[in-house]
Motif scaffolding. Structure first.
Motif, mmCIF file in Angstrom:
data_model
loop_
_atom_site.group_PDB
_atom_site.id
_atom_site.type_symbol
_atom_site.label_atom_id
_atom_site.label_comp_id
_atom_site.label_asym_id
_atom_site.label_seq_id
_atom_site.Cartn_x
_atom_site.Cartn_y
_atom_site.Cartn_z
ATOM 1 N N LEU A 195 43.898 -70.490 59.690
ATOM 2 C CA LEU A 195 42.442 -70.293 59.341
ATOM 3 C C LEU A 195 41.832 -70.196 60.661
ATOM 4 O O LEU A 195 40.489 -69.750 60.803
ATOM 5 N N GLY A 196 41.966 -71.100 61.788
ATOM 6 C CA GLY A 196 41.479 -71.267 62.939
ATOM 7 C C GLY A 196 42.290 -72.031 63.835
ATOM 8 O O GLY A 196 43.111 -72.829 63.713
ATOM 9 N N GLU A 197 42.023 -71.460 65.226
ATOM 10 C CA GLU A 197 42.679 -72.055 66.490
ATOM 11 C C GLU A 197 41.479 -72.772 67.262
ATOM 12 O O GLU A 197 40.591 -72.168 67.954
ATOM 13 N N VAL A 198 41.431 -74.246 67.259
ATOM 14 C CA VAL A 198 40.576 -75.016 67.972
ATOM 15 C C VAL A 198 41.192 -75.492 69.376
ATOM 16 O O VAL A 198 42.028 -76.255 69.303
ATOM 17 N N VAL A 215 29.547 -79.134 67.176
ATOM 18 C CA VAL A 215 28.691 -77.911 66.830
ATOM 19 C C VAL A 215 27.175 -77.817 67.037
ATOM 20 O O VAL A 215 26.468 -77.164 67.225
ATOM 21 N N HIS A 216 26.674 -79.338 66.756
ATOM 22 C CA HIS A 216 25.441 -79.733 66.907
ATOM 23 C C HIS A 216 24.979 -79.899 68.504
ATOM 24 O O HIS A 216 24.101 -79.635 69.126
ATOM 25 N N LYS A 222 33.773 -73.797 73.323
ATOM 26 C CA LYS A 222 34.866 -72.762 73.022
ATOM 27 C C LYS A 222 35.220 -73.393 71.540
ATOM 28 O O LYS A 222 35.320 -72.609 70.761
ATOM 29 N N ALA A 223 35.293 -74.906 71.433
ATOM 30 C CA ALA A 223 35.711 -75.045 70.097
ATOM 31 C C ALA A 223 34.602 -75.082 69.096
ATOM 32 O O ALA A 223 35.040 -74.960 67.990
ATOM 33 N N SER A 224 33.346 -75.137 69.395
ATOM 34 C CA SER A 224 32.236 -74.931 68.597
ATOM 35 C C SER A 224 32.428 -73.461 67.874
ATOM 36 O O SER A 224 32.136 -73.281 66.664
ATOM 37 N N PHE A 225 32.753 -72.446 68.841
ATOM 38 C CA PHE A 225 32.874 -71.118 68.541
ATOM 39 C C PHE A 225 34.051 -70.949 67.151
ATOM 40 O O PHE A 225 33.981 -70.317 66.513
ATOM 41 N N ALA A 226 34.942 -71.892 67.584
ATOM 42 C CA ALA A 226 36.237 -71.909 66.642
ATOM 43 C C ALA A 226 35.839 -72.288 65.147
ATOM 44 O O ALA A 226 36.051 -71.640 64.343
#
Ligand SMILES: Nc1ncnc2c1ncn2[C@@H]1O[C@H](COP(=O)(O)OP(=O)(O)O)[C@@H](O)[C@H]1O
Ligand SMILES: [Mg+2]
Length: 261
Positions: A195-198, A215-216, A222-226
């Motif tokens: 589902l995702g690569e963080v 994310v806030h 980069k991790a927020s984008f993931a």
């Protein structure tokens, strides 16, 4: 409508892993915050009763009401809902050892009554409490690191989810520092979609210090984008970041690597 459930009204998603410390709590917080930012009705629940830290990561150190009290006093979970300053709803677990033996066996339809998207932060492994959460969920996100020990845990977890007739929402491969096993191999070993690569992100620990989800705190890391991409997948919406957001991401990751030196 989503094939995984009703995307307009939400669903109950347990975040679990066969092994501890893979990033379940971080995934719960950031996925939920992104769903909240997409305008969804979201509640996060701390179901890791032995090592509760969902509330701690948001700066809630001595909650007035908890999931433990609700279950033990046979009260509705609604009474244990707290609102974080970001607007996200949270049901914390008690930090007191007096509640260490609370069982989630009686959780029954309690999650469903909350409505919207319920993201449940499970304890590690396949304990009875984890099974109870999965049993009351529509689907499960399996969080793993790209290491053999974690991936073998993900295999056991996803087998159990299928045995319980629940859906594996997908695998989140978190903390991609090591390349011991690639996300593609993890997908083929587990038979489930990634589902995702963080990536590893130094800002995650800083966001905990700031008592806010990454994310806030750093929305363009980069991790927020993931996490943003995972949230869009969950609600079946296309993730199309604008060019200026890619530039922000590039600048932020450059600054983070300079600060890490
Ligand atoms: N992608 C990541 N980048 C950097 N550090 C991470 C990442 N994911 C998790 N961590 C670190 O690992 C710790 C444990 O993560 P956590 O989500 O609490 O694990 P779990 O809930 O599975 O036990 C976090 O507090 C953070 O320090
Ligand atoms: Mg945790």
């Amino acid at each position: 409508m989503s094939s995984k459930g009703d995307s307009s009204e939400g669903r109950i998603i347990s975040v679990a892993s066969g092994k501890g410390g893979t990033g379940k709590t971080i995934t719960t917080l950031n996925l939920a915050m992104e769903l909240h930012k997409l305008g969804k009705d979201v509640t996060i629940v701390d179901a890791d009763l032995e090592d509760p830290n969902l509330g701690i990561n948001l700066g809630l150190y001595s909650p007035q009401s908890t999931i433990n009290e609700s279950l033990e006093k046979d009260r509705s979970l609604v009474e244990a809902v707290h609102i974080h300053e970001t607007g996200m709803r949270l049901i914390p677990a008690s930090l007191s050892i007096n509640y260490i033996n609370t069982s989630l066996r009686s959780i029954d339809k309690a999650f469903k009554k909350l409505g919207g998207y319920i993201i449940v932060d499970c304890g590690p492994g396949l304990s009875e409490n984890v099974v109870s959460c999965i049993d009351q969920s529509d689907s499960v996100i399996a969080v793993t690191n790209p290491m053999r020990s974690a991936v073998s845990g993900a295999v056991r977890l996803t087998e159990m989810v299928k045995d319980l007739d629940k859906t594996v929402e997908g695998i989140v491969v978190n903390n991609l520092t090591s390349k011991e096993i690639s996300p593609k191999e993890i997908s083929s070993i587990t038979g489930c979609d990634v589902l995702g690569e963080v990536p590893y992100d130094i800002n995650i620990d800083r966001s905990i210090v700031n008592k806010k989800p990454l994310v806030h705190h750093k929305p363009y890391s980069k991790a927020s984008f993931a996490y943003r991409k995972i949230a869009h997948d969950i609600v079946d919406e296309e993730f199309k970041p604008k060019a200026k957001h890619h530039i922000r991401r590039y600048v932020d990751s450059l600054l983070s690597s300079l600060m890490a030196r």
